[in-house]
Design an enzyme around this catalytic site. Structure first.
Site, mmCIF file in Angstrom:
data_model
loop_
_atom_site.group_PDB
_atom_site.id
_atom_site.type_symbol
_atom_site.label_atom_id
_atom_site.label_comp_id
_atom_site.label_asym_id
_atom_site.label_seq_id
_atom_site.Cartn_x
_atom_site.Cartn_y
_atom_site.Cartn_z
ATOM 1 N N HIS A 77 -9.577 1.948 0.542
ATOM 2 C CA HIS A 77 -9.302 2.695 1.762
ATOM 3 C C HIS A 77 -10.614 2.601 2.531
ATOM 4 C CE1 HIS A 77 -5.846 4.281 -0.326
ATOM 5 N NE2 HIS A 77 -5.501 5.031 0.715
ATOM 6 N N HIS B 93 1.354 5.275 -2.110
ATOM 7 C CA HIS B 93 0.798 6.255 -3.062
ATOM 8 C C HIS B 93 1.968 6.850 -3.832
ATOM 9 C CE1 HIS B 93 -3.362 6.534 -1.344
ATOM 10 N NE2 HIS B 93 -2.723 6.051 -0.282
ATOM 11 N N GLN C 23 -9.481 9.330 -4.927
ATOM 12 C CA GLN C 23 -9.125 10.085 -3.719
ATOM 13 C C GLN C 23 -10.207 11.078 -3.301
ATOM 14 O OE1 GLN C 23 -5.843 10.312 -1.496
ATOM 15 N NE2 GLN C 23 -7.812 10.750 -0.560
ATOM 16 N N ASP D 147 2.629 3.428 2.779
ATOM 17 C CA ASP D 147 1.582 4.415 2.464
ATOM 18 C C ASP D 147 2.120 5.693 1.808
ATOM 19 O OD1 ASP D 147 -1.115 5.095 2.290
ATOM 20 O OD2 ASP D 147 -1.321 5.711 4.371
ATOM 21 N N HIS E 136 0.852 -1.205 0.000
ATOM 22 C CA HIS E 136 0.000 0.000 0.000
ATOM 23 C C HIS E 136 0.881 1.246 0.000
ATOM 24 C CE1 HIS E 136 -3.935 2.060 1.194
ATOM 25 N NE2 HIS E 136 -3.035 3.033 1.095
ATOM 26 N N GLU F 63 -10.853 4.864 7.333
ATOM 27 C CA GLU F 63 -9.609 5.503 7.796
ATOM 28 C C GLU F 63 -9.992 6.704 8.654
ATOM 29 O OE1 GLU F 63 -6.848 6.891 4.799
ATOM 30 O OE2 GLU F 63 -5.206 7.025 6.243
HETATM 31 N N1 17E Z 1 -4.904 9.322 0.882
HETATM 32 C C1 17E Z 1 -5.733 8.788 1.802
HETATM 33 O O1 17E Z 1 -6.966 8.818 1.605
HETATM 34 N N2 17E Z 1 -5.222 8.250 2.919
HETATM 35 C C2 17E Z 1 -3.902 8.218 3.117
HETATM 36 N N3 17E Z 1 -3.429 7.664 4.236
HETATM 37 C C3 17E Z 1 -3.024 8.780 2.159
HETATM 38 C C4 17E Z 1 -3.572 9.313 1.047
HETATM 39 C C5 17E Z 1 -1.563 8.762 2.370
HETATM 40 FE FE FE2 Z 2 -3.444 5.096 1.600
#
Ligand code: 17E
Ligand code: FE2
Length: 419
Positions: free
Chosen positions: A212, A61, A154, A311, A59, A215
């Site tokens: 994702h 980016h 995103q 990440d 994982h 989070e």
């Molecule tokens: N974008 C996201 O939604 N969550 C993250 N932890 C990162 C980017 C790094």
């Molecule tokens: Fe991520």
């Protein structure tokens, strides 16, 4: 002409005795303690160092690498301000510039022994700059790196019009996995809709899924439950991954108990990003302050596949990050409290084999006869020493050839007296 190499005095995971590895034409031919030295075979003495399958970063980016300074700083240090800062600064990049940053991220990871990366790529950009760059790079590095691309929305699939169509287009263009970000959608119902959409697209285009998912510290964020249920019903649990799942670390025990059984049933994979999420989460807490990490130890103890990932590398979410999976592991096993003697023997799996299972690449990953001869050599003689010393790597080998060797630092001076 066939080429053969014999790696001698190799220490493999969980084995006290040293062994030898014979590589023929880039493939593990034989792994055994008593292999004869044949004429014409190159002999390499690894002097008892620990040999493990390459690190996997499941994982990352890569399109965000080194973008931390491009826009305003993420002053609150939260996920949501990170998304806002990225949104403000993206869109000013050419495919070539994007490729340059992707390559710098890959190079850093590979120099730390990584040979497989799953990267999320933001596809909420109608020009698909990041995706075009990543697809080109995937082709160019094909021989030396397993690179998987997630079509990652995103800025949401339903937070604006047409987001879901961009994800579908990205899959048609060649992305390997469907992404999602349900906790960012504008209402719970849209989050659920995005999870349905992700699973539907995976089935339609025969792709992997990596969302994702939750989070956030919000204990009401329970998209994981739906992701798991849909994956289970479609029979694609082992091809599905729940990334981050921070809120599951804050969930009630009785809820978690029930969910563990369902995760086990579906075969879903989990990815925890320990450095990133300990930094981003808990931001609305005072004290006691949550760690933002999912239930890694409990997932592991329940036989559910779980792994760690980097990440970020200097992006609007996280200022540091260098692709050193040993450092990620070190943070992860502290935060998850996984340091019993038995756990220490197996902890390296969290940044190697378990990541490969998540990426569905185990047909070509692992130190087994008949598989590609890909491995790394650690500057340590046991799993305990590797983890305790946060050992560096001394070599990364791909198809039996050295990608590079690193010479450990030489120490001289009065300290020699202490031997
Ligand atoms: N974008 C996201 O939604 N969550 C993250 N932890 C990162 C980017 C790094
Ligand atoms: Fe991520």
């Amino acid at each position: 002409m066939s080429s053969t190499k014999l790696f001698k005095n190799v220490r493999l995971k969980g084995q006290k005795e040293l062994t030898s590895i014979l590589v023929e034409d880039g493939v593990f031919k034989k792994i055994s303690a008593d292999l004869p030295e044949q004429a014409g075979c190159e002999i390499i003495d690894l002097q008892g160092q620990l040999v493990i399958p390459p690190y996997v970063d499941p994982h990352m980016h890569l399109d965000y690498v080194f973008t931390a300074g491009l826009g305003e700083e993420n002053g609150s240090g939260t996920l949501f301000e990170g998304i806002q800062r990225w949104s403000e600064s993206k869109g000013h990049m050419t495919v070539e510039q994007m490729k340059e940053r992707i390559y710098s991220g890959i190079r850093k990871e590979m120099l730390n022994g990584v040979q497989a990366i799953r990267t999320h790529i933001d596809v909420t950009d109608p020009t698909f700059t990041g995706l075009k760059a990543a697809l080109e790079v995937r082709d160019e590095v094909n021989d030396i790196l397993d690179l998987q691309i997630v079509a990652f929305p995103q800025e949401g699939m339903y937070a604006y019009k047409g987001g879901d169509e961009l994800v579908e287009e990205a899959l048609k263009m060649g992305a390997d996995c469907v992404g999602a970000i349900p906790h960012f959608e504008l209402a719970r119902e849209f989050g659920e809709k995005s999870v349905h959409k992700a699973i539907g697209l995976a089935v339609k285009y025969d792709k992997l899924v990596d969302a994702h998912c939750d989070e956030t510290d919000d204990t009401q964020s329970r998209f994981l439950e739906l992701l798991n249920a849909l994956a289970l019903m479609e029979g694609i649990g082992t091809r599905t991954t729940a990334s981050h799942t921070c809120s599951f670390g804050s969930a009630d025990n009785s809820y978690a108990f029930r969910m563990m059984k369902l995760f086990k049933k579906s075969g879903i994979n989990f990815i925890s990003c320990p450095t990133e999420n300990v930094y981003l989460e808990g931001r609305q807490d005072t004290y006691p302050k949550r760690r933002g990490i999912t239930r890694v130890k409990e997932l592991y103890d329940n036989g559910i596949n779980v792994c760690f990932a980097q990440d970020s590398m200097s992006d609007p979410w996280y200022p540091l990050g260098n692709g050193n999976m040993m450092m990620i592991l070190d943070h992860g096993i502290h935060l998850a409290q996984m340091m019993s003697p038995e756990e220490i023997t197996n902890d390296l799996d969290l940044v190697t084999t378990n990541g490969a299972i998540t990426m569905s690449i185990t047909d070509r990953y692992g130190i087994e006869e008949g598989k590609p001869a890909n491995f790394i050599v650690l500057d340590a003689k046991s799993e305990f020493e590797a983890i305790c010393e946060r050992a560096g790597i001394t070599a990364s080998v791909r198809h039996g050839e050295y990608l590079f060797e690193k010479i450990p630092a030489k120490v001289t001076g009065a300290i020699d007296l202490l031997k």
